[in-house]
Write a protein that holds these residues in place. Structure first.
Motif, PDB file in Angstrom:
ATOM      1  N   LYS A  11       0.817  -1.207   0.000  1.00 25.66           N
ATOM      2  CA  LYS A  11       0.000   0.000   0.000  1.00 25.66           C
ATOM      3  C   LYS A  11       0.855   1.263   0.000  1.00 25.66           C
ATOM      4  CE  LYS A  11      -3.870  -2.171   2.459  1.00 25.66           C
ATOM      5  NZ  LYS A  11      -4.653  -2.181   3.717  1.00 25.66           N
ATOM      6  N   LEU A  12       2.135   1.116   0.341  1.00 27.21           N
ATOM      7  CA  LEU A  12       3.040   2.254   0.386  1.00 27.21           C
ATOM      8  C   LEU A  12       3.827   2.435  -0.907  1.00 27.21           C
ATOM      9  CD1 LEU A  12       4.458   1.769   4.003  1.00 27.21           C
ATOM     10  CD2 LEU A  12       2.523   3.169   3.279  1.00 27.21           C
ATOM     11  N   PHE A  13       3.621   1.549  -1.877  1.00 29.90           N
ATOM     12  CA  PHE A  13       4.340   1.653  -3.136  1.00 29.90           C
ATOM     13  C   PHE A  13       3.836   2.866  -3.920  1.00 29.90           C
ATOM     14  CE2 PHE A  13       5.726  -3.062  -3.771  1.00 29.90           C
ATOM     15  CZ  PHE A  13       6.393  -3.002  -2.552  1.00 29.90           C
ATOM     16  N   ARG A  14       4.668   3.348  -4.824  1.00 30.99           N
ATOM     17  CA  ARG A  14       4.325   4.536  -5.620  1.00 30.99           C
ATOM     18  C   ARG A  14       3.197   4.229  -6.615  1.00 30.99           C
ATOM     19  NH1 ARG A  14       6.213   3.692 -10.696  1.00 30.99           N
ATOM     20  NH2 ARG A  14       8.011   2.287 -10.978  1.00 30.99           N
ATOM     21  N   ASP A  15       2.570   5.280  -7.042  1.00 28.48           N
ATOM     22  CA  ASP A  15       1.570   5.225  -8.115  1.00 28.48           C
ATOM     23  C   ASP A  15       0.475   4.195  -7.830  1.00 28.48           C
ATOM     24  OD1 ASP A  15       0.378   5.916 -10.496  1.00 28.48           O
ATOM     25  OD2 ASP A  15       1.704   4.711 -11.765  1.00 28.48           O
ATOM     26  N   GLN A  16      -0.148   4.341  -6.666  1.00 22.80           N
ATOM     27  CA  GLN A  16      -1.188   3.392  -6.266  1.00 22.80           C
ATOM     28  C   GLN A  16      -2.381   3.384  -7.222  1.00 22.80           C
ATOM     29  OE1 GLN A  16      -1.604   1.152  -3.494  1.00 22.80           O
ATOM     30  NE2 GLN A  16       0.624   1.354  -3.412  1.00 22.80           N
ATOM     31  N   LYS A  17      -2.662   4.543  -7.816  1.00 18.65           N
ATOM     32  CA  LYS A  17      -3.832   4.637  -8.690  1.00 18.65           C
ATOM     33  C   LYS A  17      -3.720   3.700  -9.883  1.00 18.65           C
ATOM     34  CE  LYS A  17      -6.644   8.024 -11.170  1.00 18.65           C
ATOM     35  NZ  LYS A  17      -6.791   9.462 -11.544  1.00 18.65           N
ATOM     36  N   ASN A  18      -2.493   3.532 -10.402  1.00 19.87           N
ATOM     37  CA  ASN A  18      -2.282   2.673 -11.575  1.00 19.87           C
ATOM     38  C   ASN A  18      -1.688   1.312 -11.200  1.00 19.87           C
ATOM     39  OD1 ASN A  18      -3.141   4.657 -13.500  1.00 19.87           O
ATOM     40  ND2 ASN A  18      -1.190   5.723 -13.159  1.00 19.87           N
ATOM     41  N   TYR A  19      -1.714   1.007  -9.911  1.00 23.63           N
ATOM     42  CA  TYR A  19      -1.147  -0.273  -9.440  1.00 23.63           C
ATOM     43  C   TYR A  19      -2.260  -1.314  -9.487  1.00 23.63           C
ATOM     44  CZ  TYR A  19       2.206  -3.071  -6.703  1.00 23.63           C
ATOM     45  OH  TYR A  19       3.107  -4.012  -6.285  1.00 23.63           O
ATOM     46  N   VAL A  20      -2.397  -2.000 -10.619  1.00 23.67           N
ATOM     47  CA  VAL A  20      -3.523  -2.909 -10.826  1.00 23.67           C
ATOM     48  C   VAL A  20      -3.309  -4.219 -10.075  1.00 23.67           C
ATOM     49  CG1 VAL A  20      -4.101  -1.901 -13.050  1.00 23.67           C
ATOM     50  CG2 VAL A  20      -2.500  -3.814 -12.948  1.00 23.67           C
ATOM     51  N   ARG A  21      -4.393  -4.951  -9.941  1.00 22.71           N
ATOM     52  CA  ARG A  21      -4.400  -6.148  -9.099  1.00 22.71           C
ATOM     53  C   ARG A  21      -3.405  -7.201  -9.564  1.00 22.71           C
ATOM     54  NH1 ARG A  21     -10.151  -8.736  -7.976  1.00 22.71           N
ATOM     55  NH2 ARG A  21     -10.355  -6.761  -6.854  1.00 22.71           N
ATOM     56  N   ASN A  22      -3.332  -7.457 -10.863  1.00 26.21           N
ATOM     57  CA  ASN A  22      -2.420  -8.479 -11.366  1.00 26.21           C
ATOM     58  C   ASN A  22      -0.963  -8.124 -11.083  1.00 26.21           C
ATOM     59  OD1 ASN A  22      -4.514 -10.019 -12.304  1.00 26.21           O
ATOM     60  ND2 ASN A  22      -4.344  -9.357 -14.431  1.00 26.21           N
ATOM     61  N   GLU A  23      -0.614  -6.846 -11.247  1.00 24.65           N
ATOM     62  CA  GLU A  23       0.748  -6.401 -10.944  1.00 24.65           C
ATOM     63  C   GLU A  23       1.047  -6.546  -9.459  1.00 24.65           C
ATOM     64  OE1 GLU A  23       1.196  -2.413 -12.318  1.00 24.65           O
ATOM     65  OE2 GLU A  23       1.650  -3.008 -14.374  1.00 24.65           O
ATOM     66  N   ARG A  24       0.086  -6.191  -8.628  1.00 25.95           N
ATOM     67  CA  ARG A  24       0.265  -6.287  -7.179  1.00 25.95           C
ATOM     68  C   ARG A  24       0.516  -7.738  -6.759  1.00 25.95           C
ATOM     69  NH1 ARG A  24      -1.510  -2.600  -3.324  1.00 25.95           N
ATOM     70  NH2 ARG A  24      -2.739  -1.553  -4.950  1.00 25.95           N
TER      71      ARG A  24
ATOM     72  N   GLN B  13       1.701 -10.272  -8.659  1.00 28.22           N
ATOM     73  CA  GLN B  13       2.997 -10.756  -9.133  1.00 28.22           C
ATOM     74  C   GLN B  13       4.139 -10.147  -8.333  1.00 28.22           C
ATOM     75  OE1 GLN B  13       3.662 -13.262 -11.443  1.00 28.22           O
ATOM     76  NE2 GLN B  13       5.618 -12.993 -10.387  1.00 28.22           N
ATOM     77  N   ASP B  14       4.032  -8.876  -7.971  1.00 25.31           N
ATOM     78  CA  ASP B  14       5.067  -8.241  -7.150  1.00 25.31           C
ATOM     79  C   ASP B  14       5.184  -8.917  -5.791  1.00 25.31           C
ATOM     80  OD1 ASP B  14       5.576  -6.487  -9.170  1.00 25.31           O
ATOM     81  OD2 ASP B  14       4.689  -4.727  -8.197  1.00 25.31           O
ATOM     82  N   TYR B  15       4.052  -9.307  -5.222  1.00 22.98           N
ATOM     83  CA  TYR B  15       4.062 -10.017  -3.935  1.00 22.98           C
ATOM     84  C   TYR B  15       4.852 -11.313  -4.050  1.00 22.98           C
ATOM     85  CZ  TYR B  15       2.248 -12.382   0.237  1.00 22.98           C
ATOM     86  OH  TYR B  15       2.129 -13.061   1.434  1.00 22.98           O
ATOM     87  N   HIS B  16       4.615 -12.044  -5.143  1.00 22.20           N
ATOM     88  CA  HIS B  16       5.337 -13.305  -5.350  1.00 22.20           C
ATOM     89  C   HIS B  16       6.814 -13.055  -5.637  1.00 22.20           C
ATOM     90  CE1 HIS B  16       2.259 -16.574  -5.393  1.00 22.20           C
ATOM     91  NE2 HIS B  16       1.464 -15.520  -5.404  1.00 22.20           N
ATOM     92  N   ASP B  17       7.139 -11.952  -6.296  1.00 24.82           N
ATOM     93  CA  ASP B  17       8.542 -11.609  -6.528  1.00 24.82           C
ATOM     94  C   ASP B  17       9.271 -11.397  -5.207  1.00 24.82           C
ATOM     95  OD1 ASP B  17       8.101 -11.703  -9.257  1.00 24.82           O
ATOM     96  OD2 ASP B  17       7.895  -9.527  -9.473  1.00 24.82           O
ATOM     97  N   MET B  18       8.620 -10.715  -4.273  1.00 27.68           N
ATOM     98  CA  MET B  18       9.250 -10.449  -2.969  1.00 27.68           C
ATOM     99  C   MET B  18       9.372 -11.729  -2.153  1.00 27.68           C
ATOM    100  SD  MET B  18       7.693  -6.705  -1.911  1.00 27.68           S
ATOM    101  CE  MET B  18       5.965  -7.112  -2.185  1.00 27.68           C
TER     102      MET B  18
END
Length: 244
Positions: A136-149, A151-156
């Protein structure tokens, strides 16, 4: 100290970056097997005379090494006589880091399933494996779509489990297991994940399932076939509609 965490800048699939806190898996394993206050036959599911053998099968489910998962995993992963399966369970959940609970991180804790239930109930058998930032603290929350969120979680998470995967893929880690009066055994431990403990929301994310609370959802959570319309159906006087 070898148990100090590392801050790992991680490039994410969305183009963002995150600082993932990671504790060394090798250090966790070495500290565990050399801690005589907990690593002794009374706390272990391993046979101190033959730790690489299969657990006895009495036809009943008992601790975590009973059942088909353990025997199948051992058969698939342990190809040499001195190979020993090293299953882990992990606990993943959010952790508030400020007074008001608005700042949080996702904590990953690990416990080796060589330990029996009595030992697993002790805090000393659990190790901090890593932390990931609140998305929730990542930049550009407005364009942070669900699929990207997702995949980023799995990357971390992949960064936290990277060393564990490397140990497994490289053939395991050599250990000397000291069972006291039962002697020592030179083994090659193959670390694997047996199960992950978490809440419904977190486990939905791990499974890649899009969470939601719409009435059009097919199930209330990832392992449920009950629709939201039937969520309050107690099935009193009729057959259970749940299939799990």
């Amino acid at each position: 100290s070898i148990m100090k965490p590392k801050l790992c800048p991680t490039a994410l699939s969305s183009g963002r970056t995150s600082n993932v806190v990671v504790f060394s898996m090798k250090a966790i394993i070495l500290r565990m097997v050399t801690n005589k206050s907990i690593f002794h036959p009374g706390n272990l599911l391993l046979d101190p005379t033959n730790p690489c053998g299969y657990p006895p099968d009495d036809g009943y489910y008992g601790d975590v090494n009973s059942g088909k998962w353990y025997t199948n995993a051992k058969r698939n992963k342990c190809s040499l006589k001195n190979h020993i399966l090293m299953p882990f369970c992990h606990f993943i959940d959010g952790l508030s880091v400020n007074k008001y609970g608005k700042l949080s991180v996702e904590a990953v804790l690990s416990c080796c399933l060589w330990f029996n239930r009595k030992a697993r109930n002790r805090s000393s058998s659990w190790w901090v494996h890593g932390f990931i930032e609140d998305q929730k603290l990542f930049r550009d929350q407005k364009n942070y779509v669900r699929n990207e969120r997702l995949q980023d979680y799995h990357d971390m998470m992949a960064k936290i489990f990277e060393e564990m995967k490397h140990i497994r893929d490289s053939g395991g880690i050599k250990l000397t297991l000291d069972f006291g009066t039962y002697g020592t055994h030179e083994v090659i431990a193959i670390p694997v994940i047996q199960y992950i403990i978490g809440d419904c929301k977190g486990n939905d994310t791990l499974c890649g399932r899009k969470g939601g609370h719409s009435l059009g959802m097919k199930g209330l959570c990832r392992d449920c076939n009950i629709t939201p319309d039937d969520g309050d159906n107690t099935c009193i006087g009729g057959p259970l509609i749940c299939k799990y």
